[in-house]
Design a protein around this motif. Sequence first.
Motif, mmCIF file in Angstrom:
data_model
loop_
_atom_site.group_PDB
_atom_site.id
_atom_site.type_symbol
_atom_site.label_atom_id
_atom_site.label_comp_id
_atom_site.label_asym_id
_atom_site.label_seq_id
_atom_site.Cartn_x
_atom_site.Cartn_y
_atom_site.Cartn_z
ATOM 1 N N GLY A 29 6.337 2.530 -5.281
ATOM 2 C CA GLY A 29 7.362 1.384 -4.824
ATOM 3 C C GLY A 29 7.740 0.655 -6.111
ATOM 4 N N ARG A 30 7.400 0.748 -7.325
ATOM 5 C CA ARG A 30 7.893 0.141 -8.495
ATOM 6 C C ARG A 30 8.144 1.174 -9.558
ATOM 7 N N PRO A 31 9.312 0.684 -10.418
ATOM 8 C CA PRO A 31 9.324 1.621 -11.369
ATOM 9 C C PRO A 31 8.254 1.389 -12.707
ATOM 10 N N LEU A 32 7.999 2.317 -13.321
ATOM 11 C CA LEU A 32 7.109 2.184 -14.172
ATOM 12 C C LEU A 32 6.991 0.974 -15.192
ATOM 13 N N LEU A 33 8.343 0.590 -15.480
ATOM 14 C CA LEU A 33 8.527 -0.712 -16.351
ATOM 15 C C LEU A 33 7.964 -1.865 -15.545
ATOM 16 N N GLY A 34 8.380 -1.676 -14.113
ATOM 17 C CA GLY A 34 7.996 -2.776 -13.455
ATOM 18 C C GLY A 34 6.387 -3.208 -13.346
ATOM 19 N N TRP A 35 5.642 -2.004 -13.200
ATOM 20 C CA TRP A 35 4.209 -2.208 -13.117
ATOM 21 C C TRP A 35 3.511 -2.698 -14.382
ATOM 22 N N VAL A 36 4.333 -2.304 -15.701
ATOM 23 C CA VAL A 36 4.034 -2.860 -16.743
ATOM 24 C C VAL A 36 3.994 -4.332 -16.943
ATOM 25 N N LEU A 37 5.314 -4.685 -16.500
ATOM 26 C CA LEU A 37 5.693 -6.194 -16.617
ATOM 27 C C LEU A 37 4.746 -6.859 -15.925
ATOM 28 N N ARG A 38 4.414 -6.697 -14.699
ATOM 29 C CA ARG A 38 3.799 -7.284 -13.575
ATOM 30 C C ARG A 38 2.146 -7.418 -14.231
ATOM 31 N N THR A 258 -1.559 8.460 3.831
ATOM 32 C CA THR A 258 -1.109 7.254 4.178
ATOM 33 C C THR A 258 -0.489 6.786 2.940
ATOM 34 N N TYR A 259 0.862 6.192 2.782
ATOM 35 C CA TYR A 259 1.467 5.874 1.610
ATOM 36 C C TYR A 259 2.098 4.242 1.940
ATOM 37 N N VAL A 260 1.445 3.443 0.900
ATOM 38 C CA VAL A 260 1.895 1.981 1.238
ATOM 39 C C VAL A 260 2.417 1.557 -0.386
ATOM 40 N N ASP A 261 3.649 1.110 -0.374
ATOM 41 C CA ASP A 261 4.089 0.677 -1.574
ATOM 42 C C ASP A 261 3.424 -0.793 -2.165
ATOM 43 N N ALA A 262 3.661 -1.107 -3.350
ATOM 44 C CA ALA A 262 2.849 -2.040 -4.162
ATOM 45 C C ALA A 262 3.133 -3.412 -3.311
ATOM 46 N N ASP A 263 4.796 -3.771 -2.893
ATOM 47 C CA ASP A 263 4.981 -4.945 -2.629
ATOM 48 C C ASP A 263 5.160 -5.073 -1.126
ATOM 49 N N VAL A 264 4.602 -4.226 -0.410
ATOM 50 C CA VAL A 264 4.317 -4.106 1.252
ATOM 51 C C VAL A 264 3.095 -5.106 1.386
ATOM 52 N N SER A 265 3.149 -5.934 2.476
ATOM 53 C CA SER A 265 2.227 -6.717 3.085
ATOM 54 C C SER A 265 1.580 -6.325 4.384
ATOM 55 N N VAL A 266 0.327 -6.135 4.450
ATOM 56 C CA VAL A 266 -0.109 -5.571 5.547
ATOM 57 C C VAL A 266 -1.443 -6.608 6.135
ATOM 58 N N ALA A 267 -1.429 -7.175 7.195
ATOM 59 C CA ALA A 267 -2.566 -8.173 7.559
ATOM 60 C C ALA A 267 -3.726 -7.616 8.145
ATOM 61 N N ALA A 268 -4.833 -8.369 7.995
ATOM 62 C CA ALA A 268 -5.933 -7.870 8.632
ATOM 63 C C ALA A 268 -5.715 -7.558 10.007
ATOM 64 N N ASP A 269 -6.668 -6.515 10.338
ATOM 65 C CA ASP A 269 -6.652 -5.874 11.991
ATOM 66 C C ASP A 269 -5.258 -5.351 12.237
ATOM 67 N N ALA A 270 -4.555 -5.218 11.446
ATOM 68 C CA ALA A 270 -3.498 -3.881 11.725
ATOM 69 C C ALA A 270 -4.100 -2.698 11.427
#
Length: 456
Positions: A29-38, A258-270
């Motif tokens: 879910g992020r470009p390679l450059l995005g991972w490095v900058l973050r 199961t595939y979840v991108d870096a900027d996805v938010s999943v709450a407990a008990d989902a």
Amino acid sequence: MTTAAVVLAAGQGVRFNSALPKVLHEAAGRPLLGWVLRALPPLDRVVVVVGREASAVRAAAAHWGPDDLVVIEQPQQRGTGHAVRLAADALDGIDTVLVVPGDTPLLDEKLLAGLLDRHVTSGAAATLLTATPADPSGYGRIQRDAGGDMVGIVEHRDADAADLAIREINTSVYAFQTGPLRTALERLTTDNEQGEEYLTDAVVELLGSGVNSVQAPAEATDGVNDRAQLAAVAQLLRRRILHDLMVTGVTVIDPATTYVDADVSVAADAILLPGTHLQGRTRVAPGAVIGPNSRLVDTVVERDAQISYSVLLEASVGVGASVGPFAYLRPGARLERNAKAGTFVEVKNSTVGEGSKVPHLSYIGDTTIGRGANVGAATVTVNYDGYDKHRTVIGDGARIGSDTMLVAPVTVGHDAYTGAGSVITSDVPPGALAVERAQQRIVEGYAERRRRRHES
């Protein structure tokens, strides 16, 4: 002490065989450059060196980097040393500089902050991040003397058989004192197989002023040079993401599917069932059940909602609502509390009101459905006249008969009905029944007459 980072993002990425610059290829879910900058720790300045498709890389850097990001263009890619030499013009007033490749998405803030701390406390002119992978092919090797002190770095292409037997590699991640680095950069030459200015030669130049190294886990420093390596690091990133979700209370039935991108938010008990794909900025609330085999992009799913075998793009699903199986919610679709979009239902730019149901085989486009309404099978809101889109309004408690065509713009009032098979082109008053179909006609003996004509 002031600190900065120089991120090298000008490379050609030849082995990708792609029109897209390597650092813009995505992993989880992020470009390679995005991972490095973050992954960068807090710094006083961040400089990104761009080259191929500079405008696109510049835009990505601006999106993922800090607001005061500095971008330097390297029109001709003449090596890592040349790139850092160009960036040095943006390092005035900086005491310590971190140099990081833009294609190392597995780096994290803790590792880079530790490298900086070790470098500053040691007082060395340079500190390298090294690793010992199972397969060091393609990486520069760290040369050491009998006492273990570093005496050189040799690039893979320039290495002889003895050098290639060395397992410890240079990860191309460094911390430098800025003053000594500038001096060393001015002395670089292109006397090597690739005819480039190697940053590693600057490190060798600094050996007499003190060069340290920090050993990193091999997995954390993997670079990406082709699509096979891209897939491998994406798998590792997804594994990290899912592990973090499970630790915080999310049930993931089968992490392998199961595939979840870096900027996805999943709450407990989902609960995430096999075949779930959560992308973009999707948000999933407690108690929601997603899957199996569902894809959600930039979608909000509220508490206790259920989604199965469906695709949702920029949609919103309310508390306790139900989607699928085999539904398609397009941008602007909103299901309110306890609403339903069922089997083979497509919803676009529409609101399905609280407790309302579109159970199966229907298209709902540019429509507002009130509370407690029911839309029968095979209903279509005919929203496009060939030139413009028009809206349909279905009131609270309305009942739309199966196979109804609602030709927009049209309103069906609250508690109104439409007869099955009708084509509704005019507004239906509240509480009324609208039927638009020819009276049924019975033709006796038709089958026998047809048979006789065929036989004659």
